[in-house]
Write an enzyme that holds these catalytic residues in place. Structure first.
Site, PDB file in Angstrom:
ATOM      1  N   GLU A 116      -2.547  -9.107   3.002  1.00 46.91           N
ATOM      2  CA  GLU A 116      -2.904  -9.616   4.337  1.00 46.91           C
ATOM      3  C   GLU A 116      -4.406  -9.549   4.599  1.00 46.91           C
ATOM      4  O   GLU A 116      -4.900 -10.157   5.546  1.00 46.91           O
ATOM      5  CB  GLU A 116      -2.116  -8.861   5.421  1.00 46.91           C
ATOM      6  N   HIS A 159      -3.805  -4.942  -0.306  1.00 50.79           N
ATOM      7  CA  HIS A 159      -3.383  -5.509   0.973  1.00 50.79           C
ATOM      8  C   HIS A 159      -3.467  -7.034   0.899  1.00 50.79           C
ATOM      9  O   HIS A 159      -4.550  -7.586   1.119  1.00 50.79           O
ATOM     10  CB  HIS A 159      -4.285  -5.007   2.101  1.00 50.79           C
ATOM     11  N   CYS A 164       0.831  -1.205   0.000  1.00 50.01           N
ATOM     12  CA  CYS A 164       0.000   0.000   0.000  1.00 50.01           C
ATOM     13  C   CYS A 164       0.870   1.261   0.000  1.00 50.01           C
ATOM     14  O   CYS A 164       1.608   1.496  -0.951  1.00 50.01           O
ATOM     15  CB  CYS A 164      -0.979  -0.034   1.182  1.00 50.01           C
TER      16      CYS A 164
END
Lengths: 251, 193
Positions: free
Chosen positions: B177, B175, B77
């Site tokens: 994650e 992202h 990001c």
């Protein structure tokens, strides 16, 4: 293409899920972490945890819950309910929340929005607005729609955007709990007048309601609680249905 | 394998640590230059505003060592954006690893872009077993235009870089994650490099 988001909302009291949740395969119906994992596997795009407890222990319990959700869940989640300071938000983000949602505290102290945005960035600040119509005019309400404020919905929403909020979660108290569809007229006007994403909330009863809120209501995301908790609508079925009808979704 | 997540005070890095943990590894959060230099894999996160994040990075001296790292580095990001030449956000000078300048989306679309968008034209080993048009999760107001380093594209107002790569440096605007199974696979692919 950016997909329309489906967001189940979990009400949390003292670290436990409240409202009946009808999941046969759930070992512990009150465990928010387990429920979050199930929703995530079913294809929820995001989750919202709304803390409705009011005890002294509240913050600590909520922080622990956020930590455990972040540990297990691989989709973004927002935490809301009683958040009123930069310190509250700092703690929740550090524990692993992706976004926080503020409501009453923003109405009482709009500068809080600016302060949070300056410190954490727009991307994690959601402002929730509850409103209902009084004499044809949409008026912002507090405490779950019980207390009217002097603020008009569209003016307040514009101010929230100008103060830097990344997203608005709009709940129509006229529609909430009715299962009669979302407040699409007001939602479409919000989308037209604002340039940040709008999450529709209040009124979901069937799949067509979701369809309508994305097309007529121009919503970017739709949030619901009981229709998912009671398995009246399966998230996967809903998304397949939306896709079939030309709505971009993640499957 | 020693995995270090650079901890320079820019936003929520707990989720990245947890995502790596779910893959069966332990990651260390650190701002120690030696520790970063001796890692097998380095993750460079970041959320928030570009110029203040860059200030924090400079204050720690980490800005000097990142461009010289030889092991695989993954910027996520804002981390990815800071690895570019510059960002329009706060008129920020970047690390200059990716030869492109980060700019803001126009008002023709809702800003920030929040949610799940698709990635296509995948050109790197970190996308092994990822299907074209897979959905990934993004939250951003600024983007890196398409350039020589683009290894994945996404579309919002226009086609832009969803991921960048130059030599051992990787960056994702999205992202991983928070991108469900696809994101976990991409992280695993990065750790496999």
């Amino acid at each position: 293409m950016l997909a329309k988001r489906i967001i189940p909302c979990l009400d949390i009291k003292d670290g436990r899920t409240v409202k009946g949740v009808n999941f046969i395969d759930l070992r512990d119906a009150g465990d928010p972490v387990e429920l979050a994992e199930i929703y995530s596997k079913e294809g929820a795009d995001e989750l919202v945890f709304l803390d409705i407890s009011a005890t002294e222990q509240k913050r600590k319990t909520l922080a622990e819950l956020v930590y455990h959700v972040a540990e297990k869940v691989n989709i973004p989640f927002t935490v809301g309910g009683g958040i009123s300071s930069v310190e509250d938000v700092d703690m929740l983000l550090q524990k692993g929340a992706d976004k926080v949602s503020i409501n009453s505290s923003a109405v009482k102290n709009p500068q809080l929005i600016n302060d949070l945005v300056a410190k954490f960035g727009s991307q994690c600040i959601v402002v929730a607005i509850d409103a209902k119509r009084i004499d044809g005019e949409w008026i912002v309400h507090l405490i779950g729609g019980k207390v009217p404020t002097g603020r008009k919905l569209f003016e307040w929403a514009k101010e929230v955007e100008e103060r830097g909020a990344g997203e608005i979660l709009f709940t129509s108290m006229d529609h909430d709990g009715t299962k009669d569809g979302f407040a699409n007229e007001a939602l479409a006007r919000l989308s037209k007048e604002l340039n940040i994403p709008i999450i529709a909330s209040g009124g979901a009863g069937n799949m067509q309601h979701f369809m309508d809120t994305f097309t007529i209501g121009k919503a970017d995301a739709a949030l619901a609680a009981s229709v998912f908790h009671f398995k009246e609508i399966g998230i996967k079925d809903l998304k397949e249905n939306l896709k079939k009808n030309g709505i971009p979704v993640r499957l | 394998m020693k995995i270090v997540i650079i901890n320079y005070g820019a936003g929520n890095i707990q989720s990245i640590k947890f995502a790596i943990q779910r893959l069966g590894y332990e990651a260390i959060l650190s701002h120690d230059i030696k520790e970063i230099q001796h890692a097998d894999k380095v993750i460079f996160p970041g959320v928030g505003e570009a110029s203040s994040a860059m200030k924090k990075l400079r204050a720690s001296g980490i800005d000097k060592i990142i461009p010289d790292l030889k092991q695989p580095v993954l910027g996520i990001c804002l981390g990815m954006q800071l690895m570019c030449n510059s960002s329009e956000e706060g008129n920020t000078k970047g690390l200059g690893i990716f030869n492109t300048d980060v700019v803001k989306f126009s008002n023709a679309v809702k800003v920030p872009q929040i949610g799940w968008n698709q990635i296509s034209n995948l050109k790197s080993g970190i996308f092994k077993e990822i299907r074209n048009n897979e959905h990934i999760y993004l939250v951003h107001s600024y983007y890196a235009p398409l350039c020589d380093a683009t290894i994945a594209e996404s579309e919002y107002e226009l086609s832009y870089s969803a991921a960048l790569q130059k030599d051992n440096f990787y960056g994702t605007q999205f992202h991983p994650e928070k991108s469900s199974e696809a994101g976990a696979r991409i992280l695993q692919n990065f750790l496999n490099l």
